[in-house]
Design a protein around this motif. Structure first.
Motif, PDB file in Angstrom:
ATOM      1  N   ARG A 170     124.754 -22.546  35.156  1.00  0.00           N
ATOM      2  CA  ARG A 170     125.845 -21.505  35.562  1.00  0.00           C
ATOM      3  C   ARG A 170     126.140 -20.741  34.415  1.00  0.00           C
ATOM      4  O   ARG A 170     127.248 -20.612  33.680  1.00  0.00           O
ATOM      5  CB  ARG A 170     127.379 -22.167  36.018  1.00  0.00           C
ATOM      6  CG  ARG A 170     127.133 -22.856  37.282  1.00  0.00           C
ATOM      7  CD  ARG A 170     128.000 -24.279  37.490  1.00  0.00           C
ATOM      8  NE  ARG A 170     129.486 -23.893  37.426  1.00  0.00           N
ATOM      9  CZ  ARG A 170     130.217 -24.642  37.486  1.00  0.00           C
ATOM     10  NH1 ARG A 170     129.918 -26.024  37.275  1.00  0.00           N
ATOM     11  NH2 ARG A 170     131.598 -24.483  37.006  1.00  0.00           N
TER      12      ARG A 170
ATOM     13  N   GLU B 124     128.864 -17.890  34.095  1.00  0.00           N
ATOM     14  CA  GLU B 124     130.297 -18.551  33.930  1.00  0.00           C
ATOM     15  C   GLU B 124     130.793 -19.140  32.816  1.00  0.00           C
ATOM     16  O   GLU B 124     131.854 -18.930  32.255  1.00  0.00           O
ATOM     17  CB  GLU B 124     130.485 -19.828  35.135  1.00  0.00           C
ATOM     18  CG  GLU B 124     131.501 -19.613  36.034  1.00  0.00           C
ATOM     19  CD  GLU B 124     131.401 -20.893  37.099  1.00  0.00           C
ATOM     20  OE1 GLU B 124     132.108 -21.662  36.953  1.00  0.00           O
ATOM     21  OE2 GLU B 124     130.275 -21.063  37.819  1.00  0.00           O
TER      22      GLU B 124
ATOM     23  N   TRP C 198     136.527 -27.244  35.227  1.00  0.00           N
ATOM     24  CA  TRP C 198     135.059 -26.813  35.119  1.00  0.00           C
ATOM     25  C   TRP C 198     134.438 -27.428  36.295  1.00  0.00           C
ATOM     26  O   TRP C 198     133.204 -27.120  36.648  1.00  0.00           O
ATOM     27  CB  TRP C 198     134.537 -27.099  34.091  1.00  0.00           C
ATOM     28  CG  TRP C 198     134.932 -26.010  32.723  1.00  0.00           C
ATOM     29  CD1 TRP C 198     135.868 -26.166  31.818  1.00  0.00           C
ATOM     30  CD2 TRP C 198     134.429 -24.653  32.684  1.00  0.00           C
ATOM     31  NE1 TRP C 198     136.129 -24.939  31.021  1.00  0.00           N
ATOM     32  CE2 TRP C 198     135.166 -23.863  31.523  1.00  0.00           C
ATOM     33  CE3 TRP C 198     133.516 -23.871  33.141  1.00  0.00           C
ATOM     34  CZ2 TRP C 198     134.976 -22.836  31.185  1.00  0.00           C
ATOM     35  CZ3 TRP C 198     133.211 -22.602  32.647  1.00  0.00           C
ATOM     36  CH2 TRP C 198     133.864 -21.865  31.789  1.00  0.00           C
TER      37      TRP C 198
END
Ligand SMILES: NC(=O)c1ccc[n+]([C@@H]2O[C@H](COP(=O)([O-])OP(=O)(O)OC[C@H]3O[C@@H](n4cnc5c(N)ncnc54)[C@H](OP(=O)(O)O)[C@@H]3O)[C@@H](O)[C@H]2O)c1
Length: 304
Positions: free
Chosen positions: A203, A206, A279
Motif C-alpha cells: 500500500r 497510504e 493501520w
C-alpha cells in the motif's frame, strides 16, 4: 499495485527474515545479500525461492548486482558498537545502490526515539545513525518512503538475543533489571514488523511519508516476567530490580543496564500501540508470542 521485486536487508536475521518469508508467500520476488551464503539461514531462504547474493552492505558492486531490477527496498541495518558511524555509512551505500537501480519505495526499519540525552552520551552516539538515515531517506528523492520505528522486540527475551541482552539469565532464570517492575516495554513481535513492512510495500501511497511507531502492546516488566513463567511453567524465571550502587556493580557485567536505567521512567507508549492498530495490521500480544515460541522458550530456559 506495489512493487513485486524487493531487496530485503538482513533476510537471514529476524525482522528481514519475517518479511522475506511473507513476501514469498505473496508470490513476490525477493533478493537479499549475506556475508555467508552457506549459513543455515541463507540455505533456508534459498529453499523458499529467495535469491541470496554473497556480499555485504559496504560492497557497492555486490549491492548493485543484487538490487538490479528491484523496485522495493527494506532497509534494515545493525549497529556497530565499536564504530557507530559505520551503520550510517552502510545505509548510505545501500540507498545509493537502490537509487541507481531505480527503486521506487524504501521502507526503513529504524527504532523508537530515545528520551532526550546528552549529545556525547554513548546511547546518543549509537542511536544517531538511525536518525541520520531517517533524514537521508526523506531527502533522497525516492518516489515513496516509509519509516517504521519498532519498539522492544519480544524475541529479546528468548535465545539467541537473550544471551546478548541479559547475559546469564537464560542459564539462571534470574533477570537483573535497571527497569522498574512497572516500566512498560513497548513490545513488538518481529513477525509483525515484517507484516507492517509488507503492508507498506503493498500500500505504497497510504504509507508514503509516514513515520510509524510499530508497537503492539505496552507490557510492564514484571508482567512480562510473570507471563514467561506462567506460560512455560518454569518457576525459576524471575527478576530482581537494581538501582544506585547495586546498578553500578551490575552494569560492570552488563553495560546495557545503563540504557535500562535511562528508560526506567519513560512514559507509557500505550498510545503508540493504539495508533499502530489503526493501520489494520494484525499484531501478536506478548502472551501469544510466548505460546507460539514455547519450544524456543523451553530450550532457552531448560535449566530453570
Ligand atoms: N532488539 C530490539 O529490541 C530492537 C528494537 C528496535 C530496533 N532494533 C534494531 O533491529 C536491527 C536488527 O534487526 P534483527 O534483530 O532483525 O537482526 P538480526 O536478527 O540480528 O540479524 C542481523 C542481520 O543483519 C545482517 N548483517 C549484519 N551485518 C551485515 C553486513 N555488514 N552486510 C550484510 N548483512 C549484514 C545479517 O546477515 P548475515 O549474518 O547473514 O550476513 C543478518 O541477516 C538493529 O538495527 C537494531 O538496532 C532492535
Amino acid at each position: 499495485m506495489g512493487p513485486h521485486k524487493v531487496f530485503v536487508c538482513g533476510a537471514t536475521g529476524l525482522q528481514g527474515g519475517a518479511l522475506a518469508r511473507q513476501l514469498r508467500a505473496l508470490g513476490w520476488e525477493v533478493h537479499t545479500i549475506t556475508r555467508d551464503t552457506g549459513s543455515a539461514a541463507a540455505q533456508a531462504l534459498t529453499s523458499i525461492g529467495v535469491t541470496v547474493h554473497q556480499g555485504s552492505w559496504s560492497d557497492s558492486a555486490a549491492l548493485s548486482a543484487a538490487l538490479a531490477g528491484c523496485d522495493g527496498l527494506f532497509l534494515n541495518l545493525v549497529p556497530d558498537m565499536t564504530n557507530p558511524p559505520a551503520e550510517f555509512d552502510d545505509g548510505k551505500t545501500v540507498l545509493a545502490a537502490a537509487q541507481a537501480a531505480g527503486v521506487q519505495h524504501v521502507v526503513y526499519s529504524s527504532g523508537l526515539a530515545l528520551p532526550p540525552m546528552p549529545a556525547d552520551h554513548f546511547m546518543t552516539v549509537v542511536f544517531k545513525p538511525k536518525l541520520d538515515l531517517e533524514q537521508a531517506l526523506q531527502t533522497a528523492g525516492f518516489p515513496r518512503w516509509t519509516v517504521l520505528r519498532p519498539g522492544y522486540f519480544m524475541t529479546n527475551l528468548v535465545a539467541p538475543k537473550v544471551h546478548m541482552l541479559y547475559p546469564g539469565s537464560a542459564e539462571s532464570g534470574l533477570f537483573t533489571f535497571a527497569f522498574r517492575p512497572t516500566t512498560e516495554l513497548p513490545m513488538i513481535d518481529h513477525e509483525d514488523i515484517g507484516k507492517f513492512a509488507a503492508a507498506a510495500l503493498q500500500r505504497p501511497d497510504e504509507f508514503h511519508e509516514k513515520v510509524i511507531d510499530v508497537v503492539s502492546e505496552s507490557v510492564p516488566v514484571a508482567r512480562a516476567v510473570e507471563t514467561m513463567r506462567r506460560v512455560t511453567g518454569r518457576s525459576g524465571i524471575r527478576a530482581e530490580y537494581v538501582e544506585g550502587e547495586a546498578l553500578q556493580r551490575a552494569a560492570a557485567a552488563n553495560p546495557l543496564l545503563v540504557l535500562q536505567g535511562l528508560l526506567r521512567d519513560v512514559p507509557s507508549l500505550g498510545d503508540a500501540a493504539a495508533a499502530a492498530r489503526k493501520w489494520g495490521v494484525e499484531t501478536a500480544r506478548f502472551e501469544q508470542f510466548v505460546e507460539r515460541e514455547r519450544g524456543e522458550f523451553d530450550a532457552t530456559y531448560r535449566n530453570v
